[in-house]
Write a protein that holds these residues in place. Structure first.
Motif, PDB file in Angstrom:
ATOM      1  N   ILE A   1      43.543  44.153  45.617  1.00  0.00           N
ATOM      2  CA  ILE A   1      42.247  44.829  45.531  1.00  0.00           C
ATOM      3  C   ILE A   1      41.794  44.936  44.083  1.00  0.00           C
ATOM      4  N   ASN A   2      42.706  45.301  43.181  1.00  0.00           N
ATOM      5  CA  ASN A   2      42.340  45.422  41.764  1.00  0.00           C
ATOM      6  C   ASN A   2      41.916  44.085  41.171  1.00  0.00           C
ATOM      7  N   GLU A   3      42.503  43.006  41.653  1.00  0.00           N
ATOM      8  CA  GLU A   3      42.083  41.670  41.207  1.00  0.00           C
ATOM      9  C   GLU A   3      40.665  41.378  41.709  1.00  0.00           C
ATOM     10  N   ILE A   4      40.381  41.739  42.952  1.00  0.00           N
ATOM     11  CA  ILE A   4      39.063  41.456  43.534  1.00  0.00           C
ATOM     12  C   ILE A   4      37.967  42.226  42.808  1.00  0.00           C
ATOM     13  N   ILE A   5      38.200  43.514  42.552  1.00  0.00           N
ATOM     14  CA  ILE A   5      37.136  44.339  41.944  1.00  0.00           C
ATOM     15  C   ILE A   5      37.057  44.183  40.430  1.00  0.00           C
ATOM     16  N   GLY A   6      37.986  43.434  39.844  1.00  0.00           N
ATOM     17  CA  GLY A   6      37.884  43.123  38.422  1.00  0.00           C
ATOM     18  C   GLY A   6      38.649  44.026  37.487  1.00  0.00           C
ATOM     19  N   LEU A   7      39.512  44.895  38.020  1.00  0.00           N
ATOM     20  CA  LEU A   7      40.333  45.732  37.147  1.00  0.00           C
ATOM     21  C   LEU A   7      41.498  44.942  36.571  1.00  0.00           C
TER      22      LEU A   7
ATOM     23  N   THR B   1      42.804  40.752  35.695  1.00  0.00           N
ATOM     24  CA  THR B   1      42.391  39.358  35.552  1.00  0.00           C
ATOM     25  C   THR B   1      43.490  38.450  36.084  1.00  0.00           C
ATOM     26  N   PRO B   2      43.188  37.567  37.021  1.00  0.00           N
ATOM     27  CA  PRO B   2      44.230  36.704  37.600  1.00  0.00           C
ATOM     28  C   PRO B   2      44.912  35.840  36.549  1.00  0.00           C
TER      29      PRO B   2
END
Length: 241
Positions: free
Chosen positions: A44-50, A52-53
């Motif tokens: 979820i944190n990757e999706i919302i931008g908190l 960075t992959p």
């Protein structure tokens, strides 16, 4: 729709997610389930931008965060597991702040939230401060804020925690309405009985990897039991090998 392709990511260069791929279609509710530490919150944190992959791509309707941060974030309505409210702002001021952040005219925003305020029995509390709210009331505020922005993608992280049975039923009805409108809904939850009824498909994460995915009938076929509950499948697939 949300599309995640070959996502590897985590914290301080330590991979938590390992080559994770799945998608959430328009008009679909997808349940993201797994044990504590499986990688649900990291996803979820990757999706919302908190976060960075390290590798891989995440896109919503074909748009990535890197292409247009503002437009990408406006596509998301996020309800965190723990409500985050500002102690110095009244309920009404929370909605006004959200409206400013998303370039929504204030009067239009207040009109948009009115039905939700009435549904969750908060319409007489616009001048209240968060200190006077119960945990369930705070969770309802977060839910209303997500609906205020009218996103393409809803992300719910344990949305039922703190809610009373009536509010759970109300939220379930709202999600069914949004699904009928063609919205995409990603739900991370441990309440598997509710997930089994509400979700069209499931992604089971284990140790940062996709252990299984598909509809309940597809998971049952993978599990080898056409009558197995989601809970039984979940417990079997997340056992240590």
């Amino acid at each position: 729709m949300l599309k995640i392709e070959n996502l590897t990511g985590g914290y301080s260069r330590l991979p938590v997610l390992k080559d994770v791929s799945f998608s959430v279609k328009s008009g679909e509710v997808l349940g993201l389930i797994g044990l504590n530490g499986a990688g649900k919150s990291t996803t979820i944190n990757e999706i919302i931008g908190l976060l960075t992959p390290f590798q891989g791509t995440i896109s919503i309707d074909g748009m990535t965060l890197e292409q247009n941060q503002s437009a990408y974030r406006k596509k998301i309505g996020f309800i965190p597991e723990t409500p985050v409210l500002y102690d110095e702002l009244t309920l009404k001021e929370h909605f006004e702040t959200m409206a400013m952040a998303y370039d929504i005219e204030t009067s239009a925003a207040l009109k948009r939230v009115q039905p939700y305020l009435e549904l969750f029995r908060l319409d007489d509390k616009l001048d209240w401060f968060p200190a006077y709210f119960s945990k369930g009331m705070k969770q309802k505020v977060m839910i209303i804020c997500a609906f205020l922005v009218d996103p393409e993608l809803f992300i719910f992280d344990e949305p039922f925690l703190g809610l009373d049975p009536l509010a759970i039923a109300d939220l379930s009805d709202l999600l069914a309405d949004e699904k009928a409108k063609g919205k995409s809904i990603l739900m991370s939850t441990h309440v598997l009985d509710s997930a089994e009824k509400m979700c069209d498909r499931f992604v089971i994460l284990h140790k940062g990897e996709v252990r299984a995915s598909g509809s309940l009938s597809e998971l049952r076929r993978q599990f080898g039991d056409e009558t197995a509950s989601l809970n039984a499948i979940y417990m079997a697939l997340t056992k240590e090998v």
